[in-house]
Design an enzyme around this catalytic site. Structure first.
Site, PDB file in Angstrom:
ATOM      1  N   ARG A 100      -1.741  -6.474   3.127  1.00 56.43           N
ATOM      2  CA  ARG A 100      -2.618  -5.776   3.032  1.00 56.43           C
ATOM      3  C   ARG A 100      -1.418  -4.101   3.316  1.00 56.43           C
ATOM      4  N   THR A 144     -10.972  -1.998  -0.498  1.00 53.94           N
ATOM      5  CA  THR A 144     -10.667  -0.839   0.459  1.00 53.94           C
ATOM      6  C   THR A 144     -10.961   0.648  -0.195  1.00 53.94           C
ATOM      7  N   SER A 179      -1.171   2.280  -4.933  1.00 56.26           N
ATOM      8  CA  SER A 179       0.007   1.166  -4.686  1.00 56.26           C
ATOM      9  C   SER A 179      -0.254   0.173  -5.596  1.00 56.26           C
ATOM     10  N   TYR A 181      -0.333  -2.198  -3.822  1.00 54.57           N
ATOM     11  CA  TYR A 181      -1.401  -3.027  -2.913  1.00 54.57           C
ATOM     12  C   TYR A 181      -3.288  -2.921  -3.479  1.00 54.57           C
ATOM     13  N   HIS A 182      -2.805  -1.852  -3.151  1.00 54.11           N
ATOM     14  CA  HIS A 182      -4.896  -1.245  -3.817  1.00 54.11           C
ATOM     15  C   HIS A 182      -4.826  -1.584  -5.080  1.00 54.11           C
ATOM     16  N   LYS A 185      -6.088  -4.835  -5.305  1.00 51.11           N
ATOM     17  CA  LYS A 185      -8.298  -5.046  -4.764  1.00 51.11           C
ATOM     18  C   LYS A 185      -8.799  -4.679  -6.054  1.00 51.11           C
ATOM     19  N   ASN A 240      -3.072   4.632  14.244  1.00 52.62           N
ATOM     20  CA  ASN A 240      -2.164   4.029  15.143  1.00 52.62           C
ATOM     21  C   ASN A 240      -0.893   4.363  15.659  1.00 52.62           C
ATOM     22  N   THR A 253       4.790  11.342  12.772  1.00 47.59           N
ATOM     23  CA  THR A 253       5.270  11.762  11.252  1.00 47.59           C
ATOM     24  C   THR A 253       4.290  12.343   9.814  1.00 47.59           C
ATOM     25  N   VAL A 254       3.431  13.155   9.855  1.00 49.09           N
ATOM     26  CA  VAL A 254       2.793  13.722   8.678  1.00 49.09           C
ATOM     27  C   VAL A 254       3.582  13.777   7.109  1.00 49.09           C
ATOM     28  N   ARG A 323       5.929   8.346  -0.663  1.00 50.55           N
ATOM     29  CA  ARG A 323       4.476   8.009  -1.238  1.00 50.55           C
ATOM     30  C   ARG A 323       4.295   8.872  -2.614  1.00 50.55           C
ATOM     31  N   GLU A 325       1.052  10.880  -4.187  1.00 54.08           N
ATOM     32  CA  GLU A 325      -0.605  11.042  -3.662  1.00 54.08           C
ATOM     33  C   GLU A 325      -0.375  12.453  -3.262  1.00 54.08           C
TER      34      GLU A 325
HETATM   35  P1  NAD Z   1      -3.572  -8.691   8.084  1.00 52.37           P
HETATM   36  O1  NAD Z   1      -2.189  -8.960   7.940  1.00 52.37           O
HETATM   37  O2  NAD Z   1      -3.176  -8.724  10.124  1.00 52.37           O
HETATM   38  O3  NAD Z   1      -4.144  -9.872   8.367  1.00 52.37           O
HETATM   39  C1  NAD Z   1      -4.372 -11.038   7.176  1.00 52.37           C
HETATM   40  C2  NAD Z   1      -5.001 -12.132   7.356  1.00 52.37           C
HETATM   41  O4  NAD Z   1      -4.746 -13.207   6.328  1.00 52.37           O
HETATM   42  C3  NAD Z   1      -2.349 -12.839   8.139  1.00 52.37           C
HETATM   43  O5  NAD Z   1      -3.108 -13.361   9.858  1.00 52.37           O
HETATM   44  C4  NAD Z   1      -2.211 -13.465   7.340  1.00 52.37           C
HETATM   45  O6  NAD Z   1      -1.747 -14.310   7.589  1.00 52.37           O
HETATM   46  C5  NAD Z   1      -3.289 -13.888   6.593  1.00 52.37           C
HETATM   47  N1  NAD Z   1      -3.360 -14.699   5.357  1.00 52.37           N
HETATM   48  C6  NAD Z   1      -2.557 -13.290   3.607  1.00 52.37           C
HETATM   49  N2  NAD Z   1      -2.516 -13.946   2.079  1.00 52.37           N
HETATM   50  C7  NAD Z   1      -3.274 -15.732   2.990  1.00 52.37           C
HETATM   51  C8  NAD Z   1      -2.676 -16.460   2.170  1.00 52.37           C
HETATM   52  N3  NAD Z   1      -2.816 -16.553   0.658  1.00 52.37           N
HETATM   53  N4  NAD Z   1      -3.866 -17.831   2.794  1.00 52.37           N
HETATM   54  C9  NAD Z   1      -4.087 -17.911   3.592  1.00 52.37           C
HETATM   55  N5  NAD Z   1      -3.987 -16.586   4.550  1.00 52.37           N
HETATM   56  C10 NAD Z   1      -3.371 -15.410   4.328  1.00 52.37           C
HETATM   57  O7  NAD Z   1      -4.944  -7.971   7.624  1.00 52.37           O
HETATM   58  P2  NAD Z   1      -5.992  -6.873   8.510  1.00 52.37           P
HETATM   59  O8  NAD Z   1      -5.413  -5.069   8.838  1.00 52.37           O
HETATM   60  O9  NAD Z   1      -6.987  -7.634   8.843  1.00 52.37           O
HETATM   61  O10 NAD Z   1      -6.669  -6.855   6.757  1.00 52.37           O
HETATM   62  C11 NAD Z   1      -7.275  -7.747   6.556  1.00 52.37           C
HETATM   63  C12 NAD Z   1      -8.281  -7.221   5.502  1.00 52.37           C
HETATM   64  O11 NAD Z   1      -8.748  -5.893   5.503  1.00 52.37           O
HETATM   65  C13 NAD Z   1      -7.385  -7.697   4.326  1.00 52.37           C
HETATM   66  O12 NAD Z   1      -7.650  -7.439   3.431  1.00 52.37           O
HETATM   67  C14 NAD Z   1      -6.915  -5.898   4.535  1.00 52.37           C
HETATM   68  O13 NAD Z   1      -6.484  -5.582   2.664  1.00 52.37           O
HETATM   69  C15 NAD Z   1      -8.220  -5.479   4.213  1.00 52.37           C
HETATM   70  N6  NAD Z   1      -8.223  -3.625   4.956  1.00 52.37           N
HETATM   71  C16 NAD Z   1      -7.527  -3.545   6.162  1.00 52.37           C
HETATM   72  C17 NAD Z   1      -7.651  -2.379   6.704  1.00 52.37           C
HETATM   73  C18 NAD Z   1      -6.410  -1.680   7.914  1.00 52.37           C
HETATM   74  O14 NAD Z   1      -6.671  -0.053   8.377  1.00 52.37           O
HETATM   75  N7  NAD Z   1      -5.563  -1.888   8.677  1.00 52.37           N
HETATM   76  C19 NAD Z   1      -8.272  -1.304   6.135  1.00 52.37           C
HETATM   77  C20 NAD Z   1      -9.000  -1.435   5.158  1.00 52.37           C
HETATM   78  C21 NAD Z   1      -9.182  -3.082   4.155  1.00 52.37           C
HETATM   79  N1  USQ Z   2       0.235   8.949   6.570  1.00 50.95           N
HETATM   80  C1  USQ Z   2       1.458   9.617   7.363  1.00 50.95           C
HETATM   81  N2  USQ Z   2       1.833   9.455   8.344  1.00 50.95           N
HETATM   82  C2  USQ Z   2       2.308   7.982   8.475  1.00 50.95           C
HETATM   83  C3  USQ Z   2       1.429   6.371   7.876  1.00 50.95           C
HETATM   84  C4  USQ Z   2       0.657   7.251   7.174  1.00 50.95           C
HETATM   85  O1  USQ Z   2       1.349  10.996   7.154  1.00 50.95           O
HETATM   86  O2  USQ Z   2       3.366   7.921   9.556  1.00 50.95           O
HETATM   87  C5  USQ Z   2      -0.134   8.858   5.301  1.00 50.95           C
HETATM   88  C6  USQ Z   2       0.096   8.131   4.254  1.00 50.95           C
HETATM   89  O3  USQ Z   2       0.733   9.292   3.175  1.00 50.95           O
HETATM   90  C7  USQ Z   2      -1.587   7.864   3.845  1.00 50.95           C
HETATM   91  C8  USQ Z   2      -2.366   7.458   5.150  1.00 50.95           C
HETATM   92  O4  USQ Z   2      -1.548   8.385   6.123  1.00 50.95           O
HETATM   93  O5  USQ Z   2      -1.979   9.196   3.324  1.00 50.95           O
HETATM   94  C9  USQ Z   2      -2.804   6.049   5.187  1.00 50.95           C
HETATM   95  O6  USQ Z   2      -1.765   5.745   5.727  1.00 50.95           O
HETATM   96  P1  USQ Z   2      -1.976   4.255   6.107  1.00 50.95           P
HETATM   97  O7  USQ Z   2      -0.618   3.515   6.132  1.00 50.95           O
HETATM   98  O8  USQ Z   2      -2.221   5.283   7.494  1.00 50.95           O
HETATM   99  O9  USQ Z   2      -2.764   3.885   5.532  1.00 50.95           O
HETATM  100  P2  USQ Z   2      -2.865   2.881   4.106  1.00 50.95           P
HETATM  101  O10 USQ Z   2      -1.740   3.188   3.449  1.00 50.95           O
HETATM  102  O11 USQ Z   2      -3.884   3.667   2.742  1.00 50.95           O
HETATM  103  O12 USQ Z   2      -3.365   1.320   3.937  1.00 50.95           O
HETATM  104  C10 USQ Z   2      -4.302   0.476   5.278  1.00 50.95           C
HETATM  105  C11 USQ Z   2      -4.449  -0.591   5.793  1.00 50.95           C
HETATM  106  C12 USQ Z   2      -4.415  -0.899   3.921  1.00 50.95           C
HETATM  107  C13 USQ Z   2      -6.140  -0.247   3.609  1.00 50.95           C
HETATM  108  C14 USQ Z   2      -5.995   1.220   3.843  1.00 50.95           C
HETATM  109  C15 USQ Z   2      -7.752   1.549   4.096  1.00 50.95           C
HETATM  110  O13 USQ Z   2      -2.687  -0.978   5.540  1.00 50.95           O
HETATM  111  O14 USQ Z   2      -5.279  -2.724   4.197  1.00 50.95           O
HETATM  112  O15 USQ Z   2      -6.579  -1.126   2.677  1.00 50.95           O
HETATM  113  O16 USQ Z   2      -5.564   1.395   4.922  1.00 50.95           O
HETATM  114  S1  USQ Z   2      -7.434   2.575   2.065  1.00 50.95           S
HETATM  115  O17 USQ Z   2      -6.552   3.587   2.703  1.00 50.95           O
HETATM  116  O18 USQ Z   2      -8.855   3.378   2.508  1.00 50.95           O
HETATM  117  O19 USQ Z   2      -7.526   2.316   1.149  1.00 50.95           O
END
Ligand code: NAD
Ligand code: USQ
Length: 388
Positions: A100, A144, A179, A181-182, A185, A240, A253-254, A323, A325
């Protein structure tokens, strides 16, 4: 209901499993522990110590009397995925189990390919398993907000009513993610919509904003129930990280000018949203999309809020943005559907931020400070990690 939480060892999956269990649902979790492996690879660990999944589940049984079944395996292993569904027979599957972190997916080719294979193939196996085992299973999938990017029009909940050259249609909202990653999704969303349309599956795609916070009413019942809290520049999310940087006396770190706006959500609302989605399933054949965020803030505003709450000196440093963006853009998101189902949001408050300062102070000695600095460069000017 019988609810299977995939990715149940992760930051959000574990507290969600506890919340659903406490609501009286029969819960199982599945994980392949990939997330713990990324920590080994990057040389970091959760700021708050976390127990093994087996210890967590035993602690939950000890504290509440409730059992959570565990499946250890990988969703990209189709046999594992099919067997798990046949054994547990869930009414709903909550799918968190993906790689993620956007920066992790942008390290190099290997990490981009891993992220997309893990996420897209895992979800595809799951869709086939649901279609084969029981098409009534409701898939609740974590998408996301970043799938949409930052378009210069209002962001709707998944679908857009369009009028073009005098004709009308309802189309999936256009996506412009930032990215690999995104992008994974976005690929998932298309695959899920396709299987709803073609096979009649039922699914809810939760386009969630950036999550903040570390505690829920269930995780605070016992230290062994804590969920992870990431601070490093690869997995730590923005609010966080700013809290942790303030406590460590490190500048916040902005990236760039900080005008980039994001949807954000408290972890306590994440677990409630999942409950609402499970208890109010999509119809057969319906691909339903909810924007799972409660408010929008710019990165600069988030940093200023943390500085204002911090009882000491904290300062903001604008780094060259690693990044690519928009740093100054329109951002207006519709997010009413979860509110209509009964969500009462926890908006970002000084009390929540203060409680995060306390959590951080308790574990600050575990931080490896060099991991705070972003090293993954979207433009690939200098690749920080040698490909192997
Ligand atoms: P995380 O990485 O802490 O948790 C994901 C879990 O899935 C991990 O424990 C990992 O081991 C497991 N996993 C990954 N690939 C796997 C696979 N192939 N088979 C089985 N298990 C697998 O992430 P999170 O922060 O808890 O996020 C969970 C979900 O929510 C993600 O899909 C992420 O994209 C989405 N999300 C997270 C945030 C955020 O801010 N944390 C925001 C928006 C969306
Ligand atoms: N950013 C800073 N300083 C930092 C860290 C991040 O300015 O130290 C900025 C980034 O450039 C970005 C924004 O803060 O513009 C968010 O970054 P992030 O790392 O908090 O979040 P992102 O990479 O978007 O990913 C996180 C989760 C991802 C989830 C996503 C939701 O890791 O799993 O999908 O948030 S969203 O952003 O709505 O797509």
């Amino acid at each position: 209901m019988r609810i299977l939480v995939l990715g149940g060892d992760g930051y959000l999956g574990w507290p969600t499993a506890l919340h659903l269990s406490r609501c009286g649902h029969d819960v199982a979790v599945a994980d392949n522990f990939a997330r713990r492996q990324y920590d080994y690879e990057l040389g970091v660990e959760s700021l708050v110590p976390i127990e093994t999944l087996q210890t967590r589940v035993a602690a939950w049984r000890e504290v509440t009397g409730a059992s959570i079944e565990v499946f250890v395996g990988d969703l990209t292993d189709a046999d594992f995925t099919y067997d798990m569904l046949r054994t547990f027979r869930p009414h709903a599957v909550v799918h968190f189990a993906e790689q993620r972190a956007a920066p992790y997916s942008m390290i190099d080719r290997k990490h981009a390919v891993y992220t997309q294979v893990n996420n897209v193939v895992g979800t595809l196996n799951l869709l086939y398993a649901i279609a084969e085992v029981d098409r009534d299973i409701h898939l609740v999938k974590l998408g996301t907000m970043g799938e949409y990017g930052t378009p210069n029009i209002d962001i709707e909940e998944g679908w857009l009513d369009l009028e073009y050259k005098g004709r009308k249609d309802r189309v999936l909202f256009p996506k412009r993610p930032g990215s690999f990653y995104h992008l994974s999704k976005v690929h998932d969303s298309h695959n899920i919509e396709f299987t709803c349309r073609i096979w009649g599956l039922r699914a809810t795609d939760l386009n969630q904003g950036v999550v903040y916070g570390q505690q829920t009413p269930e995780t605070v019942l016992d230290d062994r129930l804590a969920t992870r809290f990431d601070y490093d520049a690869v997995f730590g999310t923005v609010l966080n990280r700013f809290v942790i940087q303030a406590v460590l006396g490190h500048p916040l770190t902005v990236y760039g000018r900080g005008g980039q706006r994001r949807g954000i959500i408290d972890i306590r609302d994440t677990v409630r949203c999942i409950q609402l989605a499970c208890e109010n399933p999509a119809e057969r054949g319906e691909f339903r999309v909810f924007n799972q965020m409660t408010e929008a803030m710019s990165v600069q505003e988030i940093a200023e809020t943390v500085v204002r709450c911090f009882p000491g000196d904290a300062r903001i440093e604008h780094l060259d943005n690693p990044r690519v963006e928009h740093e100054d853009h329109y951002y207006n998101v519709t997010h009413t559907r979860l509110l209509e189902l009964g969500l009462t949001p926890h908006l970002l408050s000084d009390t929540l931020i203060t409680s995060l300062f306390d959590v951080t102070k308790r574990h600050a000695h575990r931080v490896r400070p060099e991991a705070l600095t972003p090293k993954v460069d979207w433009r690939r000017h200098a690749s920080p990690v040698q490909e192997t």
